[in-house]
Design an enzyme around this catalytic site. Structure first.
Site, PDB file in Angstrom:
ATOM      1  CB  SER A  64      -0.995   0.209   1.350  1.00 26.48           C
ATOM      2  OG  SER A  64      -1.364   1.009   1.341  1.00 26.48           O
ATOM      3  CE1 TYR A  77      -4.057  -2.312   4.247  1.00 22.69           C
ATOM      4  CE2 TYR A  77      -3.443   0.080   4.362  1.00 22.69           C
ATOM      5  CZ  TYR A  77      -3.801  -0.823   4.535  1.00 22.69           C
ATOM      6  OH  TYR A  77      -3.957  -1.224   2.581  1.00 22.69           O
TER       7      TYR A  77
END
Length: 265
Positions: free
Chosen positions: A155, A169
């Site tokens: 990401s 995350y």
């Protein structure tokens, strides 16, 4: 000289592919891309019903086929069961796409320990566990001219500081990017490439609330002026899994419309 035609360079016909988290979001986009280009794709997700339905729908599209192998990859036992089931069906796997993931947002003061553990376990530790377990199948497919491929879905939040408080995350994706590079360094001599894709915003269940609440702001910060489309992530994955990407390993490729390079005012 081997063929330089795009149809040959990006050919994934008859490759055997495993996509975790392949029943929705980015995983589904990737699985769809491989199936319509003639690959045999196994998808895995926690929900057997959804996984089965998606596999049936993708197989109808063809010309490739899609097979459902549901598993809860939070569990090491489930990781090993998934690979055992796959090994019953296939003697080799050309492409492993580690896409299954989770996120959690909460204020710093109240961020739950259990949530941090869950996110790090699925997004990082179980990627390593599954990659370990898949090595015999990847080794069996790997050749000098056509390496086997591991593609980890990271990401851009593992590269820049995100707007939201997604501590675990972001940390898990930054660690996944580095683990990708370490794996690439150790697997190259086995003719296995390992790369990561770092997506920006795409339409997915994980991104739904964020896009609903901050969509205009997000698009305003993307130089290309739109969020990602299925073709964007599928094409990058096919590049890395085909002859076109056979000499690329250890890379972390942002697919984000320029978000990371936007000029600051």
């Amino acid at each position: 000289m081997s063929s330089m035609h795009a149809s040959s360079l990006f050919d994934v016909k008859d490759k055997v592919v495993l996509v975790t988290g392949g029943s929705r979001g980015i995983g589904l986009m990737i699985a769809h891309g491989f199936v319509v280009n003639g690959a045999k794709v196994y998808i895995s997700s926690r929900s057997a019903g959804v996984c089965d339905k998606v596999a049936e729908e993708l197989t109808k599209l063809g010309p490739g086929k899609c097979i459902s192998l549901p598993a809860d990859l939070q569990s090491l036992d489930e990781v090993n069961r998934l690979v055992a089931e796959l090994t019953k069906r296939e003697s080799k796997v050309h492409v492993l796409i580690n896409n299954a993931g989770a996120t959690w947002g909460a204020p710093l003061e109240t961020y739950p320990d259990s949530a941090f553990e869950k996110v790090m376990n699925l997004n990082l530790k179980r990627v390593f566990s599954l990659t370990q377990a898949m090595l015999p199948l990847l080794d069996a497919a790997a050749t000098t001219k056509a390496p086997a491929s591991i593609i980890n879905i990271g990401s851009i939040d593992g590269i820049h500081v995100p707007m939201l408080e997604t501590y675990a995350y972001s940390a898990s994706k930054a660690a996944l990017h580095q683990m990708t590079r370490v794996l690439a360094g150790h697997l190259g001599h086995r003719n296995i490439t390992c790369n990561a894709i770092a997506p920006g915003p795409f339409e997915s269940k994980m991104m739904a609330a964020t896009l609903r609440d901050f969509g205009d702001v997000i698009v305003g910060n993307i130089p290309l002026g739109r969020i990602g489309m299925p073709e964007d992530i599928a094409a990058t994955s096919i590049y890395l899994a085909s002859r076109a990407g056979a000499y690329t390993t250890g890379a972390v490729i942002p697919v984000d419309g320029g978000t990371l390079v936007k000029c600051k005012a």
